[in-house]
Design a protein around this motif. Structure first.
Motif, PDB file in Angstrom:
ATOM      1  N   MET A   1       0.715  14.741 -17.553  1.00 16.41           N
ATOM      2  CA  MET A   1       1.043  13.392 -18.040  1.00 16.41           C
ATOM      3  C   MET A   1       1.197  12.487 -16.847  1.00 16.41           C
ATOM      4  O   MET A   1       1.879  13.028 -15.765  1.00 16.41           O
ATOM      5  N   SER A   2       0.547  11.532 -16.738  1.00 19.95           N
ATOM      6  CA  SER A   2       0.381  10.516 -15.662  1.00 19.95           C
ATOM      7  C   SER A   2       1.424   9.498 -15.806  1.00 19.95           C
ATOM      8  O   SER A   2       1.895   9.038 -16.951  1.00 19.95           O
ATOM      9  N   GLN A   3       1.994   9.144 -14.565  1.00 22.25           N
ATOM     10  CA  GLN A   3       3.086   7.850 -14.714  1.00 22.25           C
ATOM     11  C   GLN A   3       2.302   6.592 -14.773  1.00 22.25           C
ATOM     12  O   GLN A   3       0.944   6.538 -14.161  1.00 22.25           O
ATOM     13  N   GLU A   4       3.016   5.882 -15.231  1.00 19.70           N
ATOM     14  CA  GLU A   4       2.398   4.394 -15.135  1.00 19.70           C
ATOM     15  C   GLU A   4       2.480   3.853 -13.782  1.00 19.70           C
ATOM     16  O   GLU A   4       3.413   4.088 -12.980  1.00 19.70           O
ATOM     17  N   ARG A   5       1.288   3.231 -13.374  1.00 24.36           N
ATOM     18  CA  ARG A   5       1.180   2.799 -11.790  1.00 24.36           C
ATOM     19  C   ARG A   5       1.186   1.431 -12.119  1.00 24.36           C
ATOM     20  O   ARG A   5       0.104   0.858 -12.827  1.00 24.36           O
ATOM     21  N   ALA A   6       1.572   0.454 -11.054  1.00 21.78           N
ATOM     22  CA  ALA A   6       1.337  -0.718 -10.914  1.00 21.78           C
ATOM     23  C   ALA A   6       0.140  -1.002 -10.274  1.00 21.78           C
ATOM     24  O   ALA A   6       0.026  -0.489  -9.013  1.00 21.78           O
ATOM     25  N   THR A   7      -0.917  -1.633 -10.682  1.00 20.62           N
ATOM     26  CA  THR A   7      -2.144  -2.017 -10.048  1.00 20.62           C
ATOM     27  C   THR A   7      -2.161  -3.309  -9.473  1.00 20.62           C
ATOM     28  O   THR A   7      -1.666  -4.396 -10.097  1.00 20.62           O
ATOM     29  N   PRO A   8      -2.354  -3.562  -8.122  1.00 20.59           N
ATOM     30  CA  PRO A   8      -2.170  -4.781  -7.424  1.00 20.59           C
ATOM     31  C   PRO A   8      -3.329  -5.593  -8.122  1.00 20.59           C
ATOM     32  O   PRO A   8      -4.425  -5.206  -8.382  1.00 20.59           O
ATOM     33  N   SER A   9      -3.115  -6.956  -8.321  1.00 19.85           N
ATOM     34  CA  SER A   9      -3.866  -7.980  -8.464  1.00 19.85           C
ATOM     35  C   SER A   9      -4.338  -8.719  -7.318  1.00 19.85           C
ATOM     36  O   SER A   9      -3.619  -8.926  -6.334  1.00 19.85           O
ATOM     37  N   ALA A  10      -5.399  -9.568  -7.585  1.00 21.28           N
ATOM     38  CA  ALA A  10      -5.802 -10.529  -6.395  1.00 21.28           C
ATOM     39  C   ALA A  10      -4.390 -11.356  -6.069  1.00 21.28           C
ATOM     40  O   ALA A  10      -4.195 -11.959  -5.060  1.00 21.28           O
ATOM     41  N   GLY A  11      -3.761 -11.810  -7.260  1.00 19.76           N
ATOM     42  CA  GLY A  11      -2.517 -12.871  -7.145  1.00 19.76           C
ATOM     43  C   GLY A  11      -1.507 -12.085  -6.312  1.00 19.76           C
ATOM     44  O   GLY A  11      -0.501 -12.769  -5.516  1.00 19.76           O
ATOM     45  N   ASP A  12      -1.366 -10.872  -6.597  1.00 14.22           N
ATOM     46  CA  ASP A  12      -0.442 -10.059  -5.750  1.00 14.22           C
ATOM     47  C   ASP A  12      -0.657 -10.130  -4.160  1.00 14.22           C
ATOM     48  O   ASP A  12       0.250 -10.187  -3.268  1.00 14.22           O
ATOM     49  N   CYS A  13      -1.893 -10.169  -4.002  1.00 14.82           N
ATOM     50  CA  CYS A  13      -2.436 -10.051  -2.623  1.00 14.82           C
ATOM     51  C   CYS A  13      -2.448 -11.487  -1.796  1.00 14.82           C
ATOM     52  O   CYS A  13      -2.859 -11.463  -0.654  1.00 14.82           O
ATOM     53  N   PHE A  14      -2.534 -12.573  -2.874  1.00 17.36           N
ATOM     54  CA  PHE A  14      -3.027 -13.838  -2.142  1.00 17.36           C
ATOM     55  C   PHE A  14      -1.966 -14.231  -0.908  1.00 17.36           C
ATOM     56  O   PHE A  14      -2.471 -14.572  -0.015  1.00 17.36           O
ATOM     57  N   PHE A  15      -0.823 -14.118  -1.020  1.00 20.54           N
ATOM     58  CA  PHE A  15      -0.024 -14.878   0.009  1.00 20.54           C
ATOM     59  C   PHE A  15       0.267 -13.630   1.184  1.00 20.54           C
ATOM     60  O   PHE A  15       0.309 -14.105   2.120  1.00 20.54           O
ATOM     61  N   GLU A  16       0.024 -12.589   0.822  1.00 19.20           N
ATOM     62  CA  GLU A  16      -0.260 -11.440   1.934  1.00 19.20           C
ATOM     63  C   GLU A  16      -1.594 -12.059   2.863  1.00 19.20           C
ATOM     64  O   GLU A  16      -1.561 -11.985   4.058  1.00 19.20           O
ATOM     65  N   ILE A  17      -2.555 -12.321   2.154  1.00 20.38           N
ATOM     66  CA  ILE A  17      -4.075 -12.820   2.846  1.00 20.38           C
ATOM     67  C   ILE A  17      -3.662 -14.088   3.576  1.00 20.38           C
ATOM     68  O   ILE A  17      -4.139 -14.066   4.677  1.00 20.38           O
ATOM     69  N   GLN A  18      -3.077 -14.970   2.812  1.00 18.85           N
ATOM     70  CA  GLN A  18      -3.016 -16.160   3.337  1.00 18.85           C
ATOM     71  C   GLN A  18      -2.214 -16.268   4.820  1.00 18.85           C
ATOM     72  O   GLN A  18      -2.522 -17.229   5.551  1.00 18.85           O
ATOM     73  N   ASP A  19      -1.261 -15.303   4.980  1.00 19.22           N
ATOM     74  CA  ASP A  19      -0.371 -15.323   6.407  1.00 19.22           C
ATOM     75  C   ASP A  19      -1.602 -14.843   7.162  1.00 19.22           C
ATOM     76  O   ASP A  19      -1.229 -14.746   8.437  1.00 19.22           O
ATOM     77  N   GLN A  20      -2.647 -14.258   6.962  1.00 19.21           N
ATOM     78  CA  GLN A  20      -3.744 -13.635   8.033  1.00 19.21           C
ATOM     79  C   GLN A  20      -4.699 -14.564   8.349  1.00 19.21           C
ATOM     80  O   GLN A  20      -5.469 -14.131   9.157  1.00 19.21           O
ATOM     81  N   VAL A  21      -5.175 -15.527   7.400  1.00 21.07           N
ATOM     82  CA  VAL A  21      -6.328 -16.178   7.738  1.00 21.07           C
ATOM     83  C   VAL A  21      -5.838 -17.656   8.387  1.00 21.07           C
ATOM     84  O   VAL A  21      -4.949 -17.964   8.361  1.00 21.07           O
ATOM     85  N   ALA A  22      -6.659 -18.230   9.088  1.00 25.11           N
ATOM     86  CA  ALA A  22      -6.608 -19.698   9.608  1.00 25.11           C
ATOM     87  C   ALA A  22      -5.884 -20.671   8.280  1.00 25.11           C
ATOM     88  O   ALA A  22      -6.226 -20.369   7.252  1.00 25.11           O
ATOM     89  N   GLN A  23      -5.397 -21.548   8.809  1.00 24.68           N
ATOM     90  CA  GLN A  23      -4.571 -22.412   7.966  1.00 24.68           C
ATOM     91  C   GLN A  23      -5.275 -23.087   7.197  1.00 24.68           C
ATOM     92  O   GLN A  23      -5.108 -23.537   5.997  1.00 24.68           O
TER      93      GLN A  23
END
Length: 87
Positions: A1-23
């Motif tokens: 039996m597998s556990q439910e896993r949260a799959t990251p979406s692009a929206g989840d990653c957006f702010f993380e990426i925004q901090d890594q790219v030019a303003q």
């Protein structure tokens, strides 16, 4: 039996990426980078959950297709980050 896993979406990653790219990087580019990161993370999650090898329709053991998906997403993610990095 597998556990439910949260799959990251692009929206989840957006702010993380925004901090890594030019303003001044357009939101569409940040979203494209975020999509690749989410895709790579989701593929990795599937590989961890299902194993590095799976059986095809004929029963032959083959590398998990998510391995290629992850590699391709990381390759594009890396190229986009390098082009738009904010350092």
């Amino acid at each position: 039996m597998s556990q439910e896993r949260a799959t990251p979406s692009a929206g989840d990653c957006f702010f993380e990426i925004q901090d890594q790219v030019a303003q001044r990087t357009p939101d569409a580019i940040v979203e494209a980078i975020s999509t690749q990161l989410a895709l790579a993370r989701n593929a990795r999650s599937r590989i961890v959950e299902e194993g590095a090898v799976v059986r095809d329709m004929r029963g032959s053991v083959i590398p998990h297709p998510a391995i290629k998906v992850e590699a391709d997403a990381i390759k594009l993610y890396t190229a986009l980050i390098a082009k738009h990095k904010g350092f």
